[in-house]
Design a protein around this motif. Structure first.
Motif, PDB file in Angstrom:
ATOM      1  N   HIS A 410       0.833  -1.207   0.000  1.00  0.00           N
ATOM      2  CA  HIS A 410       0.000   0.000   0.000  1.00  0.00           C
ATOM      3  C   HIS A 410       0.870   1.260   0.000  1.00  0.00           C
ATOM      4  O   HIS A 410       1.778   1.398   0.811  1.00  0.00           O
ATOM      5  N   VAL A 412       0.682   5.060   0.746  1.00  0.00           N
ATOM      6  CA  VAL A 412      -0.128   6.066   1.432  1.00  0.00           C
ATOM      7  C   VAL A 412       0.118   7.411   0.760  1.00  0.00           C
ATOM      8  O   VAL A 412       1.249   7.886   0.689  1.00  0.00           O
ATOM      9  N   GLU A 415      -4.254  13.189   0.339  1.00  0.00           N
ATOM     10  CA  GLU A 415      -5.406  13.455  -0.513  1.00  0.00           C
ATOM     11  C   GLU A 415      -5.296  14.792  -1.252  1.00  0.00           C
ATOM     12  O   GLU A 415      -5.998  15.024  -2.236  1.00  0.00           O
ATOM     13  N   GLU A 440      -1.255  -0.789  -4.208  1.00  0.00           N
ATOM     14  CA  GLU A 440      -2.510  -0.045  -4.165  1.00  0.00           C
ATOM     15  C   GLU A 440      -2.256   1.302  -3.508  1.00  0.00           C
ATOM     16  O   GLU A 440      -1.520   1.394  -2.528  1.00  0.00           O
ATOM     17  N   ASP A 442      -3.576   4.417  -1.380  1.00  0.00           N
ATOM     18  CA  ASP A 442      -4.605   4.809  -0.417  1.00  0.00           C
ATOM     19  C   ASP A 442      -4.455   6.296  -0.119  1.00  0.00           C
ATOM     20  O   ASP A 442      -3.430   6.723   0.417  1.00  0.00           O
ATOM     21  N   LYS A 443      -5.463   7.088  -0.459  1.00  0.00           N
ATOM     22  CA  LYS A 443      -5.433   8.508  -0.141  1.00  0.00           C
ATOM     23  C   LYS A 443      -5.930   8.721   1.281  1.00  0.00           C
ATOM     24  O   LYS A 443      -6.929   8.140   1.692  1.00  0.00           O
ATOM     25  N   VAL A 444      -5.200   9.578   2.011  1.00  0.00           N
ATOM     26  CA  VAL A 444      -5.560   9.864   3.406  1.00  0.00           C
ATOM     27  C   VAL A 444      -5.670  11.374   3.580  1.00  0.00           C
ATOM     28  O   VAL A 444      -5.083  12.144   2.812  1.00  0.00           O
ATOM     29  N   TYR A 453       0.099   8.551   9.851  1.00  0.00           N
ATOM     30  CA  TYR A 453       0.636   7.539   8.938  1.00  0.00           C
ATOM     31  C   TYR A 453       2.165   7.568   8.869  1.00  0.00           C
ATOM     32  O   TYR A 453       2.821   6.628   9.305  1.00  0.00           O
TER      33      TYR A 453
END
Length: 568
Positions: A410, A412, A415, A440, A442-444, A453
């Motif tokens: 993942h 990170v 966003e 993958e 993942d937008k945070v 994070y």
């Protein structure tokens, strides 16, 4: 002004460890006018250069306001605390608290006369530094600066006190004593081992009264700055409106700042272009194709550029499949850095070149490319490394497997990431999938990216910038082995005793040439470790309102908020 930057300029100017504008927030978008590919590139500015429209104070008018963007609300203001290393926080703290030394455009430390009458090495065996304080210098609680403040900062930051969640013990852990000298305005700091970059310690100086206990240290500076001693102080801090103002402190004993007010307003980096065009702010990044295309011809605007200590990288975590060094090395070999850099550089007027060093920037003395095979695009070698790590191919476009588990990671991503970073991440995904690694994204939330994070090590892959790991000894915090729960600035939690030893030895080496050799040896080991894939040194490219003096692209120099103002 690049806020999300980890230290150590904006911890320096943002000291930078920092703390970090993610690559997500800085990479250059491929959009903007359609002619971005045709922008003529210039070489990055050379060492010793900056571009800030320098003006003497007599040429700056009294009063007025300057409005800056801020990319994240500042919660932790203690720059010695692990969560207080966010770049703009440290940058601002260095005008609210005593910054004993500033750096000039060559990166050379200069004592600040408002705080220091003198500071020098008065013994070499053991190394002793004697500081003579300006007797006019006082904290906002009325107490004079004294050895007690130096002693408290040392004891809080040397890693020996339980409960103090420190950002970096480098240098402080080598101090053996802090004592009063010949009088209350003299401080003697004795080292158990030589430390070359002693001028970077106590920057800024934090009052003993504010860090007396671990609770004070960790929580006493959350959402407030309880004691100050600088030319400016906080005027308002409106968390709801996400607006912060700095105003002159009437108790300041030095030259009065020219401005009536410096205003910071939180906004995403992508919003700064329009905010600048709307005259809501007076300074904006122009480091993306879209931003540069819109700002370069804006009314009453000057584009400025320089090369600070500022690097963009991709970091790997140390858990799951990435606990295996061969997997991390394979990820590095599977990346075509030149292709990724081209995405970032599209439409920006300063050329980005691959960075081959984690510690020394290309415009610094001692730089050499140590990336070797670890950053050379070699898909066959990447696949071989994964084979040796036990991850079996599962067919084209499918992730490899081991013990029934798919090789899935993942990334990170903040966003607030502009499209170019999405493009870069997408390109990297495809490169890794070609080697059999599924990634993958993942937008945070922006405000969670670091605190929840990156700082917490909850990522397999992440990108951000380290800024102002300068002087070189400050690089230790980014790569040193964690101690218990304290990861310092090494959010990947990857390291080795050998790397720590080389970096510490380099920090104690007075001869710059010999120190550079040691730093380069450490850097080669960091590349081999598979800790971080460096992409490029990020030049500063900014749009500044015409007439704004003593602010812009600083290069290796410190920010001096007290000298900012508008030309007469």
């Amino acid at each position: 002004m690049d806020a999300l930057a980890t230290p150590a300029r904006r911890i320096g100017r943002a000291a930078a460890l920092a703390l970090a504008v993610g690559l997500a927030l800085t990479a250059c978008t491929s959009g903007g006018g359609g002619s971005a590919d045709n922008v003529v590139k210039s070489e990055a500015p050379r060492q010793g250069s900056n571009d800030i429209n320098p003006k003497p104070l007599e040429q700056i008018r009294d009063g007025g306001e300057v409005k800056f963007p801020l990319y994240q609300w500042i919660t932790q203001w203690n720059p010695f605390q692990v969560d207080g290393r966010y770049g703009d926080a440290v940058d601002i703290m260095r005008v609210l608290e005593p910054e004993l030394f500033k750096t000039d455009e060559t990166g050379t430390f200069k004592p600040v006369a408002d705080y220091l009458v003198d500071a020098k090495v008065t013994s070499t065996s053991p190394q002793v530094i004697t500081y003579k304080l300006n007797p006019k210098a006082k904290w906002s609680d009325g107490k004079p600066l004294s050895y007690l403040d130096f002693k408290a900062d040392w004891e809080a930051s040397n890693g020996k006190k339980d409960g103090y969640n420190i950002a970096d013990s480098a240098g402080y852990e080598l101090i053996s004593a802090v004592e009063q000298g010949a009088d209350p305005a003299e401080v003697k700091v004795t080292f158990s081992e030589p430390y070359a970059d002693w001028q970077n310690l106590f920057r800024p100086l934090i009052p003993a009264a504010g860090i007396a206990t671990a609770d004070d240290f960790n929580k006493g500076w959350v959402d407030k700055v309880p004691i100050t001693a600088g030319p400016l102080k906080i005027g308002t801090a409106d968390k709801t409106a996400q607006t912060l103002t700095l105003v002159p402190d009437p108790a300041w004993w030095g030259t009065k700042p020219k401005l009536d007010k410096v205003t910071f307003r939180v906004m995403s980096q992508s919003a700064t272009t329009q905010a600048y065009l709307n005259n809501e702010i007076d300074f904006a990044t122009a480091g993306t194709a879209t931003a540069y295309g819109q700002l370069k011809d804006a009314k009453d605007t000057v584009i400025r550029s320089a090369s600070p200590w500022d690097e963009v990288h991709i970091s790997f975590g140390g858990g799951g499949p990435l606990a295996d060094q061969k997997v991390r090395q394979a990820l590095g070999k599977a990346l075509d850095r030149n292709a990724l850099i081209k995405i970032a550089n599209n439409g920006v007027p300063v050329e980005f070149k691959p960075l081959g060093n984690h510690i020394i920037m290309p415009n610094q003395t001692g730089y050499q490319d140590n990336s070797g095979e670890w950053a050379k695009f070699d898909l066959a070698a990447a696949k071989k490394a994964l084979d040796e790590a036990g991850w079996k191919e599962a067919g084209s476009g499918q992730p490899r497997t081991k013990d029934g588990q798919a090789l899935s990671l993942h990334w990170v991503l903040n966003e607030a990431t502009p499209q170019a970073q999405v493009d870069l991440a997408t390109a990297a995904q495809a490169m890794w999938l070609a080697a059999g690694v599924k990634v993958e994204v993942d937008k945070v939330p922006s405000n969670d990216f670091f605190t929840k994070y990156v700082n917490a090590g909850k990522f397999d892959i992440a990108s951000w910038r380290n800024t102002d790991s300068f002087p070189l000894s400050t690089s230790l915090t980014n790569f040193r082995l964690p101690q218990g729960d304290n990861v310092f600035g090494n959010f990947s939690k990857l390291g080795s005793e050998e790397i720590d030893g080389l970096l510490k030895k380099a920090a104690g080496t007075i001869d710059p040439a010999e120190a550079a050799k040691l730093y380069n040896q450490a850097d080669a080991k960091i590349w081999e470790l598979g800790h971080t894939v460096e992409l490029y040194q990020r030049p500063t490219v900014v749009a500044s309102r015409k007439g704004l003096a003593n602010y812009g692209a600083f290069g290796l120099a410190s920010t001096d908020y007290a000298r900012i103002g508008w030309e007469k």
